[in-house]
Design a protein around this motif. Structure first.
Motif, PDB file in Angstrom:
ATOM      1  N   ILE A 185      19.697  40.881  55.284  1.00  0.00           N
ATOM      2  CA  ILE A 185      19.045  40.263  56.373  1.00  0.00           C
ATOM      3  C   ILE A 185      17.938  41.898  56.167  1.00  0.00           C
ATOM      4  CG2 ILE A 185      19.294  41.045  58.380  1.00  0.00           C
ATOM      5  CD1 ILE A 185      21.508  40.175  59.363  1.00  0.00           C
ATOM      6  N   PHE A 186      18.508  42.861  55.318  1.00  0.00           N
ATOM      7  CA  PHE A 186      17.220  43.917  55.180  1.00  0.00           C
ATOM      8  C   PHE A 186      16.436  42.987  53.846  1.00  0.00           C
ATOM      9  CE2 PHE A 186      21.002  47.240  55.663  1.00  0.00           C
ATOM     10  CZ  PHE A 186      20.413  47.300  57.142  1.00  0.00           C
ATOM     11  N   TYR A 187      16.618  42.262  53.260  1.00  0.00           N
ATOM     12  CA  TYR A 187      15.917  41.945  52.294  1.00  0.00           C
ATOM     13  C   TYR A 187      15.059  41.135  52.790  1.00  0.00           C
ATOM     14  CZ  TYR A 187      14.295  39.615  48.014  1.00  0.00           C
ATOM     15  OH  TYR A 187      13.320  39.037  47.499  1.00  0.00           O
ATOM     16  N   GLU A 188      15.193  40.297  53.866  1.00  0.00           N
ATOM     17  CA  GLU A 188      14.851  39.230  54.274  1.00  0.00           C
ATOM     18  C   GLU A 188      13.672  39.948  55.377  1.00  0.00           C
ATOM     19  OE1 GLU A 188      14.206  36.014  53.945  1.00  0.00           O
ATOM     20  OE2 GLU A 188      15.787  36.061  52.462  1.00  0.00           O
ATOM     21  N   ILE A 189      13.972  41.247  55.932  1.00  0.00           N
ATOM     22  CA  ILE A 189      12.969  41.448  56.910  1.00  0.00           C
ATOM     23  C   ILE A 189      12.012  42.833  56.118  1.00  0.00           C
ATOM     24  CG2 ILE A 189      14.049  40.912  59.040  1.00  0.00           C
ATOM     25  CD1 ILE A 189      14.515  44.127  58.959  1.00  0.00           C
ATOM     26  N   ASN A 190      12.279  43.484  54.562  1.00  0.00           N
ATOM     27  CA  ASN A 190      11.831  43.683  54.101  1.00  0.00           C
ATOM     28  C   ASN A 190      10.260  43.891  54.359  1.00  0.00           C
ATOM     29  OD1 ASN A 190      11.043  45.963  52.790  1.00  0.00           O
ATOM     30  ND2 ASN A 190      12.134  45.628  51.198  1.00  0.00           N
ATOM     31  N   LYS A 191       9.320  44.762  54.306  1.00  0.00           N
ATOM     32  CA  LYS A 191       7.713  45.019  54.245  1.00  0.00           C
ATOM     33  C   LYS A 191       7.669  44.662  52.743  1.00  0.00           C
ATOM     34  CE  LYS A 191       3.340  46.831  56.629  1.00  0.00           C
ATOM     35  NZ  LYS A 191       3.340  45.843  56.681  1.00  0.00           N
ATOM     36  N   VAL A 251      20.546  46.986  63.515  1.00  0.00           N
ATOM     37  CA  VAL A 251      22.118  47.651  63.826  1.00  0.00           C
ATOM     38  C   VAL A 251      22.341  47.367  65.229  1.00  0.00           C
ATOM     39  CG1 VAL A 251      23.373  49.439  63.171  1.00  0.00           C
ATOM     40  CG2 VAL A 251      22.248  48.715  62.087  1.00  0.00           C
ATOM     41  N   SER A 252      20.799  47.666  65.659  1.00  0.00           N
ATOM     42  CA  SER A 252      21.055  48.137  67.164  1.00  0.00           C
ATOM     43  C   SER A 252      21.000  46.113  68.381  1.00  0.00           C
ATOM     44  CB  SER A 252      19.394  47.870  67.519  1.00  0.00           C
ATOM     45  OG  SER A 252      18.296  48.110  67.139  1.00  0.00           O
ATOM     46  N   ILE A 253      20.530  45.493  67.414  1.00  0.00           N
ATOM     47  CA  ILE A 253      20.537  43.814  68.018  1.00  0.00           C
ATOM     48  C   ILE A 253      21.730  43.433  68.139  1.00  0.00           C
ATOM     49  CG2 ILE A 253      19.174  41.897  67.628  1.00  0.00           C
ATOM     50  CD1 ILE A 253      17.793  43.370  68.633  1.00  0.00           C
TER      51      ILE A 253
END
Length: 76
Positions: free
Chosen positions: A36-42, A59-61
């Motif tokens: 997930i981090f890879y997909e949304i990384n700027k 994490v908050s979502i």
């Protein structure tokens, strides 16, 4: 036709007995957040500022859905 059984992470009783922070840690440990981090990384300099903490937002979502918080405004 084969039947695939998915093992549970923990029972519902164990989930209710956990403290909120412990519950979040257990659930987040079971999810592959790296993908997930890879997909949304700027990836470019255009758009939203890079100073935002995208990891904390993800994490908050998840915490919002775990605690059934109806809106983002209530989450904040």
């Amino acid at each position: 036709m084969t039947i695939i059984r998915q093992q549970s992470l923990f029972s519902i009783e164990e989930l209710y007995e956990m403290e909120p922070t412990q519950k979040y840690e257990e659930i987040m440990a079971a999810i592959d957040l790296d993908a997930i981090f890879y997909e949304i990384n700027k990836k470019s300099r255009v758009g939203a500022p890079t100073e935002l903490n995208y990891g904390a937002m993800i994490v908050s979502i998840f915490a919002r859905y775990i605690d059934r918080i109806p809106t983002i405004k209530d989450l904040i």
